[in-house]
Design an enzyme around this catalytic site. Sequence first.
Site, PDB file in Angstrom:
ATOM      1  N   GLU A 112       0.841  -1.214   0.000  1.00 46.64           N
ATOM      2  CA  GLU A 112       0.000   0.000   0.000  1.00 46.64           C
ATOM      3  C   GLU A 112       0.870   1.257   0.000  1.00 46.64           C
ATOM      4  OE1 GLU A 112      -3.339  -0.159   2.716  1.00 46.64           O
ATOM      5  OE2 GLU A 112      -3.480   2.030   2.730  1.00 46.64           O
ATOM      6  N   HIS A 157      -2.591  10.301   0.664  1.00 49.99           N
ATOM      7  CA  HIS A 157      -2.740   8.990   0.047  1.00 49.99           C
ATOM      8  C   HIS A 157      -2.602   9.097  -1.466  1.00 49.99           C
ATOM      9  CE1 HIS A 157      -4.074   4.855   0.076  1.00 49.99           C
ATOM     10  NE2 HIS A 157      -4.816   5.145  -0.974  1.00 49.99           N
ATOM     11  N   LYS A 212      -7.712  -1.430  11.171  1.00 48.53           N
ATOM     12  CA  LYS A 212      -7.073  -1.801   9.886  1.00 48.53           C
ATOM     13  C   LYS A 212      -5.846  -0.932   9.674  1.00 48.53           C
ATOM     14  CE  LYS A 212      -6.374  -1.720   5.268  1.00 48.53           C
ATOM     15  NZ  LYS A 212      -5.401  -0.867   4.564  1.00 48.53           N
TER      16      LYS A 212
END
Length: 438
Positions: free
Chosen positions: A85, A393, A280
């Site tokens: 990620e 992100h 998470k």
Amino acid sequence: MNQPFSGFSKLSKEEKINWIAKEYFSTPDEAKALLKQYWNTDEKIQKLHDEFIENTITNFYIPLGVAPNFLINGKYSTIPMAIEESSVVAAASKAAKFWSTRGGFKATVLNTEKIGQVHFIYKGDISKLELFFAQTKSSFFSETQSITANMQKRGGGILNIELKDKTNLIPNYFQLHATFETKDSMGANFINSCLEQFANTLKKEALHYNLFTEEEKNIQVVMSILSNYVPNCIVRAEVSCPVEALEEKHIPNATVFAERFVQAVQIAEVEPYRAVTHNKGIMNGIDAVIIATGNDFRAVEAGIHAYASRSGQYSSLSHAKIENGIFTFWLEVPLALGTVGGLTSLHPLVKLSLEMLEKPSAQELMQFVAVAGLAQNFGALRSLTTSGIQEGHMKMHLNNILNQLEATDEERAAVRKHFKHEVVTHSGAVNFIENIRK
Ligand code: MEV
């Protein structure tokens, strides 16, 4: 294919690849070439990977990154993280740097007990079973001597064995519930070997126990297996500083920030939908270090989520408070980890990661992992409660978008310049490149 392929595992690697390529791909040669492109050029390393599992056809890469500047209990470390990620390592590094000037992370191992159970069926008088267990308990220790000798030399072994009556849940269901100390190994093999011996001892001793009837002698062992739920193998990681010390370029008002941060954590404490996503984010950090250090992330995930539900409702693993002007943010997680045995002495990159962490004990590794989880959670909550998550992100994801579009070096430079002060969106990046290409 409409029928099972019997004997697939007996084929050579080349034969397996040929079969798959022919069976599932319109361009078999391309599929074969791709699989082989990911083989390691060093045959010894490739053989090692081939033999980790059955039916290996190639290697599946994920990046190994590092997050430097982690000040933990007064000492700086660089933490290896294996993860796909985009924003995780960047967020960890940023949080590490932030806290390095505010006292760093404090990490403490609270306890290190592992658990295993023999699940069995006994039909008969419960008080006789209890007497039998009290009288034979020492045999469970003596008959596992050959298994426990080495572990005892390292300071570990079987801590206790209890008989548990579970007949209120399932008729005639009992357990031998055992606790273990496994020092620097995760201990799965050790625990399972002990448990299987307990099961043998249990059946054998019952057959010879004079007070039992024939039916009572016939104890049926259903299974013997460790538990990945380790609520007494807990590590705590914490950061704290005066509220005003939180101030920096992106946090102009430290009090507002601290209060909103604490509220965000409280929401995760009471609201399961949020708690799952909150945790998470913690697992982004935890799993990445677990994988880089060759530990079992499925075991860790299962155990941690069970722990997060221990009150009966799934809740946040981390907590935050402001008391007397001090902001404190911490988490406690169960982690059964090893720094010896398993993949730790086999996978070359696992060995390298452990060396980077200066060959930690299992307890030290627990501390690194918990800190990585807390850092990740801090990074996520800081973004969520200030700019929002997408800004950072999408900046990190921009590379993936550029790769998808097969952008040239010039196009990449132009895109990066354009988005330096703009919010990155997928469509924005695509439109920008299309315009240049026109
Ligand atoms: C994304 O991988 C993780 C986050 O969703 C965690 C969170 O929401 O706290 C950003």
